[in-house]
Design a protein around this motif. Structure first.
Motif: not given
Length: 95
Positions: A5-9, A14-15, A86-88
């Motif tokens: 599982l991943w999400e942007s920095r 924010e979370r 792509k995000y990495l």
């Protein structure tokens, strides 16, 4: 089944902030996330992905639904490998 599982920095920050964490706790988690991304990048450079599926954890309910589908063997769930990669590479200043 191994799931990444991943999400942007930005989303992660924010979370964590919404959980009434101190700035030190937020920073500690962001540093840990950066290490996770570095570890993932080193694995992906060799095209060895130790996960059966990669899911962007942008929405808890949707993420749980996808995991339930995987565990139940109900259809194919989109593997977010390409989006994660792509995000990495963008995150680390690469294209």
């Amino acid at each position: 089944v191994h799931v990444q599982l991943w999400e942007s920095r930005e989303c992660l920050k924010e979370r964590i902030a919404k959980r009434d964490k101190t700035p030190e706790e937020i920073n500690k988690r962001l540093v840990a996330m950066e290490q996770e991304f570095c570890d993932a990048e080193s694995v992906m450079r060799g095209e060895r992905v130790p996960f059966d599926i990669i899911i962007r954890n942008a929405d808890l309910e949707e993420t749980c639904h996808k995991i339930r589908e995987i565990m139940a063997g109900e259809g194919v769930v989109d593997n977010g490998y390409d989006e994660f990669r792509k995000y990495l590479y963008g995150y680390n200043g690469r294209t």
